[in-house]
Design a protein around this motif. Structure first.
Motif, PDB file in Angstrom:
ATOM      1  N   ILE A  78       0.788   5.283   6.187  1.00 17.98           N
ATOM      2  CA  ILE A  78       2.362   5.055   6.773  1.00 17.98           C
ATOM      3  C   ILE A  78       2.278   4.148   8.018  1.00 17.98           C
ATOM      4  N   ALA A  79       2.045   4.337   9.268  1.00 21.27           N
ATOM      5  CA  ALA A  79       2.041   3.746  10.665  1.00 21.27           C
ATOM      6  C   ALA A  79       1.538   2.309  10.333  1.00 21.27           C
ATOM      7  N   ALA A  80       0.946   2.010   9.601  1.00 21.77           N
ATOM      8  CA  ALA A  80      -0.330   0.862   9.441  1.00 21.77           C
ATOM      9  C   ALA A  80       0.708  -0.334   8.516  1.00 21.77           C
ATOM     10  N   LEU A  81       0.941   0.450   7.324  1.00 23.47           N
ATOM     11  CA  LEU A  81       2.549   0.319   6.686  1.00 23.47           C
ATOM     12  C   LEU A  81       3.409  -0.574   7.751  1.00 23.47           C
ATOM     13  N   LEU A  82       4.066  -0.429   8.736  1.00 16.83           N
ATOM     14  CA  LEU A  82       5.575  -0.289   9.120  1.00 16.83           C
ATOM     15  C   LEU A  82       4.853  -1.536  10.316  1.00 16.83           C
ATOM     16  N   LEU A  83       3.153  -1.243  10.372  1.00 24.49           N
ATOM     17  CA  LEU A  83       3.050  -2.641  11.188  1.00 24.49           C
ATOM     18  C   LEU A  83       3.089  -3.956  10.313  1.00 24.49           C
ATOM     19  N   ILE A  84       2.363  -4.036   9.342  1.00 25.06           N
ATOM     20  CA  ILE A  84       2.068  -5.088   8.039  1.00 25.06           C
ATOM     21  C   ILE A  84       3.490  -5.480   8.850  1.00 25.06           C
ATOM     22  N   TRP A  91      -2.212  -8.606   0.530  1.00 22.55           N
ATOM     23  CA  TRP A  91      -2.946  -7.868  -0.282  1.00 22.55           C
ATOM     24  C   TRP A  91      -3.629  -6.606   0.882  1.00 22.55           C
ATOM     25  N   LEU A  92      -3.023  -6.295   1.722  1.00 21.28           N
ATOM     26  CA  LEU A  92      -3.208  -5.316   2.485  1.00 21.28           C
ATOM     27  C   LEU A  92      -1.983  -4.337   2.227  1.00 21.28           C
ATOM     28  N   ARG A  93      -1.321  -5.242   2.424  1.00 20.67           N
ATOM     29  CA  ARG A  93       0.110  -4.004   2.548  1.00 20.67           C
ATOM     30  C   ARG A  93       0.306  -3.106   0.594  1.00 20.67           C
ATOM     31  N   THR A  94       0.306  -4.071  -0.388  1.00 23.08           N
ATOM     32  CA  THR A  94      -0.006  -3.592  -1.408  1.00 23.08           C
ATOM     33  C   THR A  94      -1.166  -2.145  -1.202  1.00 23.08           C
ATOM     34  N   LEU A  95      -2.596  -2.442  -1.157  1.00 24.03           N
ATOM     35  CA  LEU A  95      -3.715  -1.189  -0.892  1.00 24.03           C
ATOM     36  C   LEU A  95      -3.273  -0.316  -0.095  1.00 24.03           C
ATOM     37  N   VAL A  96      -2.196  -0.410   0.710  1.00 19.72           N
ATOM     38  CA  VAL A  96      -1.390   0.656   2.030  1.00 19.72           C
ATOM     39  C   VAL A  96      -1.097   2.105   0.872  1.00 19.72           C
ATOM     40  N   ILE A  97       0.247   0.971   0.678  1.00 19.71           N
ATOM     41  CA  ILE A  97       1.053   1.648  -0.316  1.00 19.71           C
ATOM     42  C   ILE A  97       0.185   2.368  -1.418  1.00 19.71           C
ATOM     43  N   ALA A  98      -1.029   1.962  -1.938  1.00 22.67           N
ATOM     44  CA  ALA A  98      -1.698   2.305  -2.860  1.00 22.67           C
ATOM     45  C   ALA A  98      -3.023   3.306  -2.666  1.00 22.67           C
ATOM     46  N   SER A  99      -2.692   3.648  -1.566  1.00 19.55           N
ATOM     47  CA  SER A  99      -3.874   4.438  -0.645  1.00 19.55           C
ATOM     48  C   SER A  99      -2.454   5.829  -0.437  1.00 19.55           C
ATOM     49  N   ILE A 100      -1.483   5.429   0.406  1.00 18.67           N
ATOM     50  CA  ILE A 100      -0.898   6.245  -0.244  1.00 18.67           C
ATOM     51  C   ILE A 100      -0.459   7.172  -1.073  1.00 18.67           C
ATOM     52  N   ILE A 101       0.113   6.512  -2.006  1.00 16.74           N
ATOM     53  CA  ILE A 101       0.155   7.290  -3.763  1.00 16.74           C
ATOM     54  C   ILE A 101      -1.259   8.284  -3.898  1.00 16.74           C
ATOM     55  N   VAL A 102      -2.174   7.778  -3.715  1.00 19.76           N
ATOM     56  CA  VAL A 102      -3.344   8.324  -3.989  1.00 19.76           C
ATOM     57  C   VAL A 102      -3.671   9.674  -2.919  1.00 19.76           C
ATOM     58  N   TYR A 103      -3.398   9.006  -1.704  1.00 16.84           N
ATOM     59  CA  TYR A 103      -3.201  10.295  -0.758  1.00 16.84           C
ATOM     60  C   TYR A 103      -2.400  11.695  -0.770  1.00 16.84           C
ATOM     61  N   LEU A 104      -0.978  11.160  -1.454  1.00 15.68           N
ATOM     62  CA  LEU A 104      -0.055  12.017  -1.611  1.00 15.68           C
ATOM     63  C   LEU A 104      -0.406  12.989  -2.958  1.00 15.68           C
ATOM     64  N   VAL A 105      -0.637  12.000  -3.914  1.00 15.15           N
ATOM     65  CA  VAL A 105      -1.428  12.600  -5.398  1.00 15.15           C
ATOM     66  C   VAL A 105      -2.357  13.805  -5.249  1.00 15.15           C
ATOM     67  N   ASN A 106      -3.433  13.304  -4.514  1.00 11.67           N
ATOM     68  CA  ASN A 106      -4.459  13.996  -4.256  1.00 11.67           C
ATOM     69  C   ASN A 106      -4.131  15.561  -3.740  1.00 11.67           C
ATOM     70  N   THR A 119     -10.750  12.960  -5.938  1.00  7.07           N
ATOM     71  CA  THR A 119     -10.330  11.718  -4.432  1.00  7.07           C
ATOM     72  C   THR A 119     -11.804  11.038  -4.459  1.00  7.07           C
ATOM     73  N   TYR A 120     -12.678  11.278  -4.515  1.00  4.48           N
ATOM     74  CA  TYR A 120     -13.677   9.673  -4.018  1.00  4.48           C
ATOM     75  C   TYR A 120     -13.569   8.574  -5.327  1.00  4.48           C
ATOM     76  N   SER A 121     -13.449   9.405  -6.651  1.00  3.57           N
ATOM     77  CA  SER A 121     -13.519   8.026  -7.670  1.00  3.57           C
ATOM     78  C   SER A 121     -12.332   7.585  -7.313  1.00  3.57           C
ATOM     79  N   PHE A 122     -11.576   8.040  -6.867  1.00  2.00           N
ATOM     80  CA  PHE A 122     -10.478   7.038  -6.385  1.00  2.00           C
ATOM     81  C   PHE A 122     -10.930   6.368  -5.244  1.00  2.00           C
ATOM     82  N   ALA A 123     -10.978   7.157  -4.185  1.00  2.00           N
ATOM     83  CA  ALA A 123     -12.361   6.278  -2.778  1.00  2.00           C
ATOM     84  C   ALA A 123     -12.862   4.962  -3.423  1.00  2.00           C
ATOM     85  N   THR A 124     -13.183   5.031  -3.571  1.00  2.00           N
ATOM     86  CA  THR A 124     -14.548   3.999  -4.971  1.00  2.00           C
ATOM     87  C   THR A 124     -13.785   2.625  -4.904  1.00  2.00           C
ATOM     88  N   ILE A 125     -13.092   3.083  -5.233  1.00  2.00           N
ATOM     89  CA  ILE A 125     -11.874   1.973  -6.439  1.00  2.00           C
ATOM     90  C   ILE A 125     -11.743   1.380  -5.088  1.00  2.00           C
TER      91      ILE A 125
END
Length: 378
Positions: free
Chosen positions: A152-158, A179-194, A216-222
């Motif tokens: 979330i802190a990274a998203l605010l920086l972007i 691209w990084l903003r989208t990826l960080v948002i996706a990362s937040i969603i994945v962390y919350l789901v996991n 968990t790490y199947s998501f991380a590979t993508i």
């Protein structure tokens, strides 16, 4: 599913080595390399622990270690984004504080689990009884909060970076880190789901610990693949741009602005609008706030302030609004009948289809094609 862990480990290790051997490295390159090192360790250790579990824990000292690296991934992402979005950013001793969660939970886990006799560790792991320990529940909650917080802190920086871009640049598609903003948002969603999955498991025993880690790490590979692809292409943003609005005005001009702003403000806006009409600087795809300020013989930060105060727009919207109006005029011209929609857009200062369509939709509420069809221009 173990093959996914092998792919993720090899993938992240390759990207780490690739970045480590890169010439003319910037801090952002080193931060990204550190991120891939963290993923190499966490995914590699998860695969090793899975292999260990499937072979009756032949290596009892290598049990339940991979999750600790998660406390390094958050700071690594924040450091990468910070180095991309902050001009002149340098590491300081104070930044070592970001390692506190990792060392705290490492020490906690050492006395709570790692230091146990091998037979006891194997018993806890084989039966999944360690999941009943209060330390496990605290760790799961911490992983849900701390890495997500860094994302979330990274998203605010972007977000702040993108705002600054729009104050200084008329074309930002290649440098806005979308691209990084989208990826960080996706990362937040994945962390919350996991995290939700692990928390649910604490109450309803959904799956074994090893299977949860595999998911968990199947998501991380993508995630690693996408991050590596765009991260290697991104390079250092500040080689290409600078935030002119952050520079200090000349002392004499600053004094003039403070002592007698009222007469100068309407004159500047008048001059600006006449300049836009007569010289059409918005037709230059590379026009920036600094360039426009130089053409008007005024400081960029003062021009930015006047745009916001008297026109109610940042530099990005101000320029692109003029480009859209120019497009509407050129689309009506008989000599442009042979041009495509994008052909006309390029003539008006846009340099990408995506930025043109976004701007047109924002200011006109429809697409360029629909607008031209409705107006019988095509």
């Amino acid at each position: 599913m173990e093959i996914i862990l092998i792919i993720g480990t090899v993938e992240s290790a390759f990207l780490f080595l690739l970045l480590s051997g890169k010439r003319n490295q910037h801090l952002s390159d080193r931060a990204l390399a550190f991120m891939f090192l963290c993923y190499t360790l966490s995914i590699g250790l998860t695969w090793y622990e899975t292999y260990n579990a499937n072979n009756n824990y032949i290596f009892p000292h290598m049990i339940n270690l991979s999750w600790l690296i998660l406390f390094l991934q958050g700071p690594a992402l924040w450091l990468y984004v910070k180095s991309l979005t902050t001009p002149g950013f340098r590491l300081k001793p104070l930044h070592l504080l970001h390692l506190i969660p990792f060392f705290f939970f490492f020490a906690y886990h050492y006395f709570d689990f790692i230091s146990l006799p091998p037979a006891e560790k194997v018993s806890l792991a084989a039966t999944n009884l360690f999941k009943e320990k209060i330390s496990y529940k605290i760790s799961v909650m911490a992983i849900g909060i701390i890495p997500t917080g860094y994302n979330i802190a990274a998203l605010l920086l972007i977000r702040e970076f993108q705002k600054k871009l729009k104050l200084n640049y008329s074309t930002i598609g290649k440098i806005d880190l979308g691209w990084l903003r989208t990826l960080v948002i996706a990362s937040i969603i994945v962390y919350l789901v996991n995290s939700l999955l692990f928390i649910t498991d604490m109450f309803f025993k959904v799956a074994t610990y090893q299977y949860l880690m595999l998911i968990t790490y199947s998501f991380a590979t993508i995630y690693i693949f996408v991050l590596g692809y765009f991260g290697l292409r991104q390079g250092n943003v500040f080689v290409k741009i600078s935030f002119d609005a952050e520079t200090q005005p000349h002392p004499n001009q600053l004094k003039a602005q403070i002592t007698d702003p009222a007469p100068g403000e309407p004159v500047l806006i008048n001059n600006l609008m006449l300049h836009m009409e007569k010289n059409q600087p918005y037709l230059d795809p590379e026009i920036t706030l600094a360039k426009l300020g130089e053409q008007l013989n005024t400081k960029p930060e003062y021009l930015s302030e006047m745009l916001n105060k008297y026109i109610g727009q940042n530099f990005f919207d101000f320029i692109n609004k003029h480009r859209i109006e120019e497009f509407k005029i050129q689309a009506m011209a008989e000599q442009n009948r042979h041009l495509s929609v994008m052909g006309i857009a390029y003539n008006c200062g846009f340099n990408s289809k995506a930025s043109f369509y976004r701007a047109f939709k924002k200011f006109e509420g429809t697409t360029p094609t629909d607008y031209m069809s409705a107006s019988h221009f095509s």
